[in-house]
Design an enzyme around this catalytic site. Sequence first.
Site: not given
Length: 408
Positions: A63, A123, A221
């Site tokens: 992490r 969006y 995307k």
Amino acid sequence: MSEQRGAPEWRLETSLVHAGERAAAPRATPTATPIYTATAYLYPSMAELDAAFATGEGYLYTRYGNPTVAALEAAVASAEAARGAVAYGSGMAALHAALLAAATPRGETTSRPGRILAARDLYGSTTVLLDEFFMARGARVAYADLCDPDAAAAAIAEFQPEVVLLEQISNPLLRVADVATIAAHCRSVGARLVVDSTIATPVLQRPLALGADLVVHSATKYLAGHGDTAGGVVAARTGLLHATLVRQARLLGATLGPFEAQQILRGIKTLALRVERQCSSAARVATFLAGHPAVARVHYPGLPGHPQHALAVAAFGGRFGALVSFELAEGGAAVGRFADRLRLFLPATTLGDLYSLVSVPAMASHRELSPDQRAERGITDGLVRLSVGIEAPEDLLADLEQALGESG
Ligand SMILES: *Cc1c(COP(=O)(O)O)cnc(C)c1O
């Protein structure tokens, strides 16, 4: 560790657990970054482990940092001419992180709910993130048409935001913002500018070079590009903002996994090739649709009638993105039939894949907005958004032709 652990006297159960692991890294460098799945890292001595904790240099725990994820972050930082980048589990996690970091005053570690001025055209989930999440934490959120230069200047001067958020190119009406001018307005009031550049990609524009502070990508995307991986990235113009992103990502933990990082890193290698091809095919699709009697209106920055066409010509080096939105002459009633007749364009709720895609924003990406919010943003029920893929453009045009022809 100076020599591999693994004593021959170990019992079977113990050797099964440890044998073969932790060999020294090969002296020869692999040509592509390996997928580092380890959650933690070993140092030759406790003193060196302690030093790694103290300096923050070197890998400790996944992490905090992972070599595969770091390779992706370096690739995005390079693509965006950024001081550094941080990868997240999705584009929404990246947007959340960017807004938190941008709202963190210089020299502090925690964000303060402040004033966020956002583009009206966003969006759908981003609007909901601002309205439901940030407002509930005490942020004041205002919307303005940031693609209208006068409206943008007036809203920034009046609202005195700490953070300004816009999308380049906006979804789904494909409007274009003047990033350099807005960045100058932001500087004059001490606001930080966050640009969601998912749709423009660094192939069309690099907002940090124009004065933006943070660039956000839904890597799901174009960066990944193959419809098989979710992720997000934020790239920062300054070392301070990068350090803030790193610190908050470690704490909030929405970090990207190494498998996804490798897929996105791999996707980025063909980003320029894909986007060039997708943009040139989209231009042909837009021109075709603009001349078709079943189409009432086409939204595409490459068409001369687009409200920011001149700006797009100057800003994007002759490309105009690979999305094309349009309204059917028959309106919402004809949308379902048109989409059902398409054979090549896939009716999937995403964009930027190498597959060509079709979506109906009122049903999908902007479903969570109220009918009033949609109307205000010009999102009609008859609006269709195409994400043009890398297939042969002739096949795409033929598919649209047959679907439109029969929809009348
Ligand atoms: C898809 C998208 C997002 C959200 O990204 P996820 O990866 O789905 O979380 C944000 N902004 C834009 C412009 C998008 O297209």
